[in-house]
Write an enzyme that holds these catalytic residues in place. Structure first.
Site, PDB file in Angstrom:
ATOM      1  N   HIS A  79      -1.052   6.758  -7.180  1.00  0.00           N
ATOM      2  CA  HIS A  79      -0.028   6.158  -6.331  1.00  0.00           C
ATOM      3  C   HIS A  79       0.581   4.919  -6.993  1.00  0.00           C
ATOM      4  O   HIS A  79       0.128   3.803  -6.800  1.00  0.00           O
ATOM      5  CB  HIS A  79      -0.685   5.769  -4.996  1.00  0.00           C
ATOM      6  CG  HIS A  79       0.276   5.526  -3.888  1.00  0.00           C
ATOM      7  ND1 HIS A  79       0.031   5.911  -2.585  1.00  0.00           N
ATOM      8  CD2 HIS A  79       1.481   4.924  -3.864  1.00  0.00           C
ATOM      9  CE1 HIS A  79       1.042   5.555  -1.827  1.00  0.00           C
ATOM     10  NE2 HIS A  79       1.936   4.944  -2.581  1.00  0.00           N
ATOM     11  N   HIS A  84       4.374   2.989  -8.021  1.00  0.00           N
ATOM     12  CA  HIS A  84       5.836   2.966  -7.919  1.00  0.00           C
ATOM     13  C   HIS A  84       6.396   2.395  -9.218  1.00  0.00           C
ATOM     14  O   HIS A  84       6.184   1.228  -9.519  1.00  0.00           O
ATOM     15  CB  HIS A  84       6.283   2.121  -6.725  1.00  0.00           C
ATOM     16  CG  HIS A  84       5.880   2.717  -5.407  1.00  0.00           C
ATOM     17  ND1 HIS A  84       6.629   3.690  -4.774  1.00  0.00           N
ATOM     18  CD2 HIS A  84       4.808   2.500  -4.621  1.00  0.00           C
ATOM     19  CE1 HIS A  84       6.021   4.040  -3.640  1.00  0.00           C
ATOM     20  NE2 HIS A  84       4.906   3.338  -3.519  1.00  0.00           N
ATOM     21  N   LEU A  85       7.082   3.256  -9.975  1.00  0.00           N
ATOM     22  CA  LEU A  85       7.632   2.806 -11.253  1.00  0.00           C
ATOM     23  C   LEU A  85       9.099   2.407 -11.140  1.00  0.00           C
ATOM     24  O   LEU A  85       9.664   1.836 -12.070  1.00  0.00           O
ATOM     25  CB  LEU A  85       7.459   3.894 -12.321  1.00  0.00           C
ATOM     26  CG  LEU A  85       6.009   4.153 -12.748  1.00  0.00           C
ATOM     27  CD1 LEU A  85       5.950   5.232 -13.827  1.00  0.00           C
ATOM     28  CD2 LEU A  85       5.355   2.880 -13.267  1.00  0.00           C
ATOM     29  N   HIS A 141       2.028   9.798   3.726  1.00  0.00           N
ATOM     30  CA  HIS A 141       2.083   8.390   4.142  1.00  0.00           C
ATOM     31  C   HIS A 141       2.028   8.422   5.674  1.00  0.00           C
ATOM     32  O   HIS A 141       3.032   8.704   6.330  1.00  0.00           O
ATOM     33  CB  HIS A 141       3.383   7.766   3.632  1.00  0.00           C
ATOM     34  CG  HIS A 141       3.641   6.380   4.109  1.00  0.00           C
ATOM     35  ND1 HIS A 141       3.733   5.309   3.254  1.00  0.00           N
ATOM     36  CD2 HIS A 141       3.820   5.873   5.347  1.00  0.00           C
ATOM     37  CE1 HIS A 141       3.962   4.205   3.950  1.00  0.00           C
ATOM     38  NE2 HIS A 141       4.023   4.522   5.224  1.00  0.00           N
ATOM     39  N   HIS A 145      -3.296   5.683   1.028  1.00  0.00           N
ATOM     40  CA  HIS A 145      -3.659   4.330   1.476  1.00  0.00           C
ATOM     41  C   HIS A 145      -4.181   4.210   2.920  1.00  0.00           C
ATOM     42  O   HIS A 145      -3.570   3.581   3.774  1.00  0.00           O
ATOM     43  CB  HIS A 145      -2.510   3.346   1.280  1.00  0.00           C
ATOM     44  CG  HIS A 145      -1.133   3.864   1.631  1.00  0.00           C
ATOM     45  ND1 HIS A 145      -0.834   4.466   2.825  1.00  0.00           N
ATOM     46  CD2 HIS A 145       0.014   3.863   0.912  1.00  0.00           C
ATOM     47  CE1 HIS A 145       0.444   4.796   2.828  1.00  0.00           C
ATOM     48  NE2 HIS A 145       0.977   4.445   1.687  1.00  0.00           N
ATOM     49  N   ASN A 178       2.644  -2.344   3.251  1.00  0.00           N
ATOM     50  CA  ASN A 178       2.646  -1.165   4.119  1.00  0.00           C
ATOM     51  C   ASN A 178       1.665  -0.144   3.544  1.00  0.00           C
ATOM     52  O   ASN A 178       1.853   0.299   2.420  1.00  0.00           O
ATOM     53  CB  ASN A 178       4.061  -0.579   4.159  1.00  0.00           C
ATOM     54  CG  ASN A 178       4.125   0.728   4.936  1.00  0.00           C
ATOM     55  OD1 ASN A 178       3.113   1.287   5.353  1.00  0.00           O
ATOM     56  ND2 ASN A 178       5.326   1.228   5.130  1.00  0.00           N
ATOM     57  N   ASP A 208      -1.139   1.855  -5.157  1.00  0.00           N
ATOM     58  CA  ASP A 208       0.125   1.626  -4.443  1.00  0.00           C
ATOM     59  C   ASP A 208       0.873   0.451  -5.070  1.00  0.00           C
ATOM     60  O   ASP A 208       1.498  -0.361  -4.380  1.00  0.00           O
ATOM     61  CB  ASP A 208      -0.097   1.396  -2.950  1.00  0.00           C
ATOM     62  CG  ASP A 208       1.196   1.550  -2.139  1.00  0.00           C
ATOM     63  OD1 ASP A 208       2.237   1.927  -2.726  1.00  0.00           O
ATOM     64  OD2 ASP A 208       1.167   1.303  -0.916  1.00  0.00           O
ATOM     65  N   HIS A 266       8.366  -5.717  -6.718  1.00  0.00           N
ATOM     66  CA  HIS A 266       9.604  -6.180  -6.075  1.00  0.00           C
ATOM     67  C   HIS A 266      10.086  -7.427  -6.793  1.00  0.00           C
ATOM     68  O   HIS A 266       9.269  -8.250  -7.209  1.00  0.00           O
ATOM     69  CB  HIS A 266       9.360  -6.529  -4.601  1.00  0.00           C
ATOM     70  CG  HIS A 266       9.131  -5.341  -3.741  1.00  0.00           C
ATOM     71  ND1 HIS A 266      10.127  -4.437  -3.439  1.00  0.00           N
ATOM     72  CD2 HIS A 266       8.020  -4.886  -3.116  1.00  0.00           C
ATOM     73  CE1 HIS A 266       9.629  -3.480  -2.665  1.00  0.00           C
ATOM     74  NE2 HIS A 266       8.350  -3.725  -2.461  1.00  0.00           N
TER      75      HIS A 266
END
Lengths: 317, 443
Positions: free
Chosen positions: B56, B58-59, B177, B230, B276, B303, B307
């Site tokens: 998990h 995020h790229l 999710h 998650h 989240n 996860d 940002h």
């Protein structure tokens, strides 16, 4: 006092000191020239991200009566509405030399962020943040109760043993939160009456007594009944079936008004929905403190600004 | 390709050994190994674990390259000890076609630091209305096996049922999710006494648990594989335990941050702690640790959610959800599970490497550190201890909740496909190692 961010963090001593100072301030308003030179040369900024003419004008009047320079930075018509970040706004105000910032914001915690961020050195007064707190409202409510209940000189006193019932939308109310903490700190017993949909989760851990029946709650003869405003956006979100039912179960109507003892105070932070949470007769009765609350609000805000800008800060320098 | 000889490492079993690596594979184990042609690496006192696998990540590429790219995320993964990561589908465009997943896959190959396995969207555009091109993604060069609308819940029960059934044809898995959108409208943090006090809208545990309950029933009826992303509440762990006892093919992951942090961190309105699903109570943390220990939760997944600064340096309500986690994961799990005595290094290796690889059907897995196996290894110093700082991060974003915390352990080296991708805690780019080894590039 460096900042005023929440009522929960106020000590009993500080709260009493603010009320005692407000007592002195209330005399100023009665003078032919209602001005004190206490904050001459200080700049107070009112930074309002939400419309609130009442609270904003109350703070601005308080600052002017103390001879401070007042800058109004309202969300409408400034860069705030063009998406300028809180950080940029804070740094702009710092560059303008603000000594205190009175902030109203829809996001809970925004005043704390301003105070903790280091973006600005000014004292921060929370004038209402999201559904978190509205500490000056709680101070003026406590002040209003103290003045009515302790006839004569109330200086130095708290609210020990006073019973206060808060009715309505506790879930979304920053006024209720601040009042619960401050009244408790001052020794009052706080009860709440509301449908379960309008009570926050975990409320059983708070220092309050809960009622699901307003008439039962009134049977306990509270010294003050505080009615909260029902926002129109709640009326269609299944918190209760419809305004009529709300009014019937949770409103201070004429029948309930007549059942109150003569010395029970009727309070409302305003603006009121007459006919919904409070009847016209209740709002206008001699037991109502609604108009005093407005006048006391100015005195309390004078006291807060005074203690923040002329007292503690000078000592720390 | 170079030969590497790692002198004196300790396997998760406690066994001490040298490890000789050549041509992308482990050639030999044993003590007192010698090889004249091999580069010697002193790994005395270091643990050797099979390369970590993240289900998990995020790229952000394509579409949100200011937050992270496949390359920057690969660097973060490598210094965290990862050799395989699964790139989530919520990019722009969404990874819902063979074209997008192949693009992400090739960017991963180009970066050359970890194996980047794209996750395909379950529904077109993550809109929750129609199935994405699941078969085309499964058959593409990216060989997608994990499908997820992560960030959004597949809320429509009929569609979720169909998705579970359809991926069964490709030995795929739906990674859900679990979040009921109606119960979490505007939600900001865990629901309980604290959110009421702070005036931040609550995120009830039931919003997660209700979806998990529904999904395990659907997975049970269809005989398909469900993976729950998650997991954050004690109730979710109970539901999973119940489902596994009934033989339902469900697996689950927990993040490092949910194993170490609680909702109390929200008190300062510092949005680095906004995530989240939200951070929960200490009781939930205890239940997650217990679930991980007893096998109810199968995998640690980061996860990792980068940002940019401006999305976090703002009011809590306005701030983005998510935290970066690749660089800190191993140390955090070490602190939450090993130092607390919940489990040992073999179980840690299982939940951070072997089991997630199995869930993702990663080729060549499950791995072991044994002769003949692919050389996918992380060397970890379990005795190190330091304050976690921004200087430890290698991704593009710095939204870590762990700054200022003293955490155990440090990744010293990572080996991927027989090459050192991390040496002395620093990333070794493929081009650097070629230059260093004086190799000539052919094609």
């Amino acid at each position: 006092m460096r900042h005023l961010l929440s009522a929960k963090d106020l000590s009993r001593e500080t709260a009493i000191e603010i009320m005692d100072t407000a007592e002195g301030m209330s005399e100023v308003a009665g003078r032919s020239v209602p001005r004190l030179p206490a904050l001459r040369g200080k700049t107070v900024v009112s930074l309002f991200y939400e419309d609130s003419t009442r609270t904003r004008t109350s703070f601005e009047l308080a600052a002017k009566m103390l001879s401070a320079d007042v800058l109004t930075f309202s969300a409408k018509g400034s860069s705030v509405s063009k998406g300028e970040s809180l950080k940029d706004t804070a740094q702009t105000l710092a560059a303008m030399g603000a000594d205190a910032v009175v902030v109203r914001h829809a996001a809970s915690g925004a005043p704390k962020l301003l105070a903790d961020s280091g973006w600005i050195d000014a004292g921060v007064v929370n004038a209402g943040d999201g559904t978190h707190e509205h500490p000056t409202q709680a101070l003026l409510d406590a002040f209003s109760i103290r003045r009515r209940i302790r006839s004569g000189d109330s200086t130095g006193t708290a609210l020990d043993g006073v019973k206060v019932l808060i009715v309505g939308d506790i879930l979304h109310s920053r006024v209720a939160r601040s009042n619960i903490w401050l009244l408790n700190t001052l020794g009052a017993q706080v009860s709440l009456a509301a449908p379960a949909t309008l009570l926050p989760r975990g409320i059983e851990h708070w220092p309050v007594k809960i009622h699901f029946d307003l008439d039962r709650a009134l049977e306990e003869k509270p010294d003050a009944v505080m009615m909260l405003r029902i926002q129109s956006e709640r009326m269609h979100a299944a918190y209760f079936p419809n305004p009529r039912e709300y009014s019937r179960f949770w409103g201070l109507n004429d029948e309930r008004l007549h059942g109150l003892s003569d010395d029970t105070l009727i309070m409302h932070p305003g603006p009121m929905n007459r006919g919904l949470e409070i009847s016209a007769a209740a709002a206008d009765s001699s037991r109502s403190t609604v108009r005093e609350q407005v006048a006391n609000g100015v005195s309390i805000r004078m006291a807060v600004l005074y203690l923040m800008l002329s007292g503690a800060r000078r000592e720390s320098q | 390709m170079t030969r590497l000889l790692f002198r004196g490492a300790t396997l998760s079993s406690g066994e001490r050994t040298d490890i000789l690596v050549s041509e992308g594979r482990i050639l030999e184990l044993g003590t007192g190994l010698n090889d004249a042609k091999a580069e010697l690496v002193d790994t005395n006192g270091l643990l050797a674990l099979t390369g970590l696998v993240d289900l998990h990540t995020h790229l952000r590429e394509p579409g949100f390259e200011q937050s992270e790219t496949v390359l920057s995320g690969s660097r973060a993964a490598a210094v965290g000890g990862y050799t395989v990561i699964h790139a989530m589908a919520n990019t722009s465009p969404v990874a819902d076609t063979a074209g997008v997943v192949e693009q992400v896959h090739s960017l991963g190959v180009e970066a050359g630091l970890v194996e980047v396995r794209p996750v395909g969207a379950v529904t077109a555009g993550l809109a929750g209305e129609a199935l994405a091109e699941i078969g085309a993604m499964a058959r593409s060069r990216a060989k997608v096996r994990v499908f997820s609308d992560d960030g959004r819940c597949v809320f429509n029960s009929q569609l979720m049922r169909r998705a579970l059934e359809y991926v069964k044809s490709f030995d795929g898995v739906i990674a859900q999710h679990a979040q009921d959108p109606n119960l979490t409208e505007g939600a900001q943090m865990n629901e309980g006494a604290l959110n009421s006090e702070l005036g931040l809208a609550g995120w009830p545990a039931a919003a997660e648990e209700a979806i998990i309950a529904r999904d395990v029933l659907l997975a049970g009826e269809s005989g398909a594989r469900l993976h729950v992303c998650h997991v954050s509440t004690a109730g979710s762990v109970d539901l999973l335990r119940w489902a596994k006892a009934r033989g339902i093919l469900v697996t689950a992951e927990a993040t490092p941050h949910h194993l170490l942090l609680t909702e109390e961190t929200a008190r300062g309105y510092d949005s680095r702690f906004k995530v989240n699903p939200p951070l929960r109570t200490s009781e939930d943390v205890a239940a997650l640790r217990e679930g991980l220990r007893d096998g109810t939760i199968d995998a640690i997944a980061t996860d990792h959610a980068p940002h940019p600064l401006e999305s976090k340096e703002t009011e809590w309500q306005a701030a983005a959800f998510g935290m970066v986690g690749l660089e800190s994961a191993l140390s955090v799990v070490h602190a939450a599970m090993v130092e607390t005595g919940e489990f040992g290094w073999t179980q840690l290796e299982a939940v951070m490497s072997t089991q997630p690889a199995g869930i993702g059907r990663v080729e060549g897995h499950p791995l072991r550190i044994a002769a003949g196996e692919p050389a996918e290894i992380v060397f970890y110093d379990p005795e190190a201890r330091s304050e976690f700082e921004a200087s430890r991060l290698r991704g593009k974003s710095s939204n870590s909740p762990f700054f200022g915390m003293t955490l155990p352990g440090k990744v010293v080296a990572t080996v991927h496909r027989g090459r050192l991708t991390v040496k002395d805690g620093e990333v070794v780019e493929p081009s650097d190692s070629k230059a260093e080894n004086g190799m000539v590039t052919n094609g």
